[in-house]
Motif scaffolding. Sequence first.
Motif, PDB file in Angstrom:
ATOM      1  N   ASP A 155       0.829  -1.206   0.000  1.00 45.67           N
ATOM      2  CA  ASP A 155       0.000   0.000   0.000  1.00 45.67           C
ATOM      3  C   ASP A 155       0.865   1.259   0.000  1.00 45.67           C
ATOM      4  O   ASP A 155       0.519   2.267  -0.641  1.00 45.67           O
ATOM      5  N   ALA A 156       1.975   1.198   0.727  1.00 43.45           N
ATOM      6  CA  ALA A 156       2.863   2.358   0.778  1.00 43.45           C
ATOM      7  C   ALA A 156       3.448   2.660  -0.601  1.00 43.45           C
ATOM      8  O   ALA A 156       3.517   3.824  -1.024  1.00 43.45           O
ATOM      9  N   VAL A 157       3.876   1.625  -1.321  1.00 39.90           N
ATOM     10  CA  VAL A 157       4.437   1.813  -2.659  1.00 39.90           C
ATOM     11  C   VAL A 157       3.383   2.389  -3.598  1.00 39.90           C
ATOM     12  O   VAL A 157       3.659   3.310  -4.385  1.00 39.90           O
ATOM     13  N   GLN A 158       2.184   1.855  -3.539  1.00 42.93           N
ATOM     14  CA  GLN A 158       1.123   2.348  -4.423  1.00 42.93           C
ATOM     15  C   GLN A 158       0.831   3.831  -4.161  1.00 42.93           C
ATOM     16  O   GLN A 158       0.716   4.628  -5.106  1.00 42.93           O
ATOM     17  N   GLU A 159       0.714   4.205  -2.900  1.00 44.50           N
ATOM     18  CA  GLU A 159       0.400   5.597  -2.579  1.00 44.50           C
ATOM     19  C   GLU A 159       1.549   6.540  -2.934  1.00 44.50           C
ATOM     20  O   GLU A 159       1.330   7.671  -3.370  1.00 44.50           O
ATOM     21  N   ARG A 160       2.796   6.068  -2.775  1.00 43.93           N
ATOM     22  CA  ARG A 160       3.928   6.935  -3.113  1.00 43.93           C
ATOM     23  C   ARG A 160       3.997   7.142  -4.630  1.00 43.93           C
ATOM     24  O   ARG A 160       4.320   8.239  -5.090  1.00 43.93           O
ATOM     25  N   MET A 161       3.691   6.131  -5.416  1.00 45.83           N
ATOM     26  CA  MET A 161       3.659   6.315  -6.866  1.00 45.83           C
ATOM     27  C   MET A 161       2.552   7.292  -7.242  1.00 45.83           C
ATOM     28  O   MET A 161       2.723   8.136  -8.139  1.00 45.83           O
ATOM     29  N   ARG A 162       1.423   7.209  -6.598  1.00 49.19           N
ATOM     30  CA  ARG A 162       0.354   8.170  -6.866  1.00 49.19           C
ATOM     31  C   ARG A 162       0.779   9.579  -6.474  1.00 49.19           C
ATOM     32  O   ARG A 162       0.409  10.557  -7.139  1.00 49.19           O
ATOM     33  N   ALA A 163       1.545   9.700  -5.403  1.00 50.85           N
ATOM     34  CA  ALA A 163       2.037  11.017  -4.996  1.00 50.85           C
ATOM     35  C   ALA A 163       2.962  11.593  -6.062  1.00 50.85           C
ATOM     36  O   ALA A 163       2.913  12.797  -6.359  1.00 50.85           O
ATOM     37  N   ILE A 164       3.813  10.745  -6.638  1.00 47.98           N
ATOM     38  CA  ILE A 164       4.728  11.214  -7.687  1.00 47.98           C
ATOM     39  C   ILE A 164       3.945  11.765  -8.873  1.00 47.98           C
ATOM     40  O   ILE A 164       4.208  12.865  -9.372  1.00 47.98           O
ATOM     41  N   VAL A 165       2.967  11.006  -9.333  1.00 45.85           N
ATOM     42  CA  VAL A 165       2.205  11.421 -10.510  1.00 45.85           C
ATOM     43  C   VAL A 165       1.360  12.652 -10.198  1.00 45.85           C
ATOM     44  O   VAL A 165       1.288  13.589 -11.003  1.00 45.85           O
ATOM     45  N   ARG A 166       0.729  12.678  -9.025  1.00 49.74           N
ATOM     46  CA  ARG A 166      -0.096  13.837  -8.682  1.00 49.74           C
ATOM     47  C   ARG A 166       0.754  15.094  -8.564  1.00 49.74           C
ATOM     48  O   ARG A 166       0.332  16.191  -8.966  1.00 49.74           O
ATOM     49  N   SER A 167       1.970  14.967  -8.022  1.00 50.32           N
ATOM     50  CA  SER A 167       2.868  16.113  -7.912  1.00 50.32           C
ATOM     51  C   SER A 167       3.219  16.659  -9.294  1.00 50.32           C
ATOM     52  O   SER A 167       3.264  17.876  -9.507  1.00 50.32           O
ATOM     53  N   LEU A 168       3.466  15.764 -10.252  1.00 56.98           N
ATOM     54  CA  LEU A 168       3.763  16.207 -11.612  1.00 56.98           C
ATOM     55  C   LEU A 168       2.557  16.888 -12.244  1.00 56.98           C
ATOM     56  O   LEU A 168       2.708  17.833 -13.024  1.00 56.98           O
ATOM     57  N   GLU A 169       1.375  16.429 -11.918  1.00 59.22           N
ATOM     58  CA  GLU A 169       0.172  17.091 -12.422  1.00 59.22           C
ATOM     59  C   GLU A 169       0.012  18.478 -11.806  1.00 59.22           C
ATOM     60  O   GLU A 169      -0.349  19.437 -12.497  1.00 59.22           O
TER      61      GLU A 169
END
Length: 226
Positions: free
Chosen positions: A137-151
């Motif tokens: 779950d931590a890996v999934q949320e951190r990847m989402r954080a990366i993409v959302r930050s780029l957005e």
Amino acid sequence: MTGRGDLITRTAALLRGEPTPPVTTPREPAREAAERELSKQIYHQDDPGLLQRALDRFWEWLGDLFDRAGSTSPGGTFGLVAVAVLAALALAALWWRLGTPRRTATDRAALFDDGPASADDHRTTADAHAAAGRWKDAVQERMRAIVRSLEERTLLDPRPGRTADEAAAEAARALPGHAADLHAAARTFDDVTYGGRTADADTYARLRTLDLTLARTKPLLTGPPA
């Protein structure tokens, strides 16, 4: 000359000495009575249960199958068993060589499966999962954080349905120096989400470091040189 009284007396004695005629019952009522008697629980206390009877039938069927197959295959039953063992070993070797089958990119779901959340929201959730040892779950949320930050930095256009691979490919155009790390992060996300791979503290640490690094990296807005 025998008198009438003697005759009556002798006849009565003979009648008393005759055996009683047997009692006869029609065949169908007798069968039904026997079935009712034999259906009583006392006669079935030691009978095998339903599961045991099913297993017995299964093993009988399997034994017949092996007997028929063994009679037609080279080497008989031993040859059939040898072929089955070799096939199992080949499958095991193939599984070990290729690993757990992965889903293709066309089968992968969108990166975001819930309502809108900020990059900081995803980071907070990721760190909470990591603190509890929930590394997937931590890996999934951190990847989402990366993409959302780029957005949020307008390096990616917000687009519902985007996959991790698509996000990495699009972000690499503005951040070419981190293209390999972005693609590796997307593969990690897919592996733990769809490929059945496990995550650990080191896996999460790599994505967290990439997230913090990208946040400090100046994008190449004009695109890479031709």
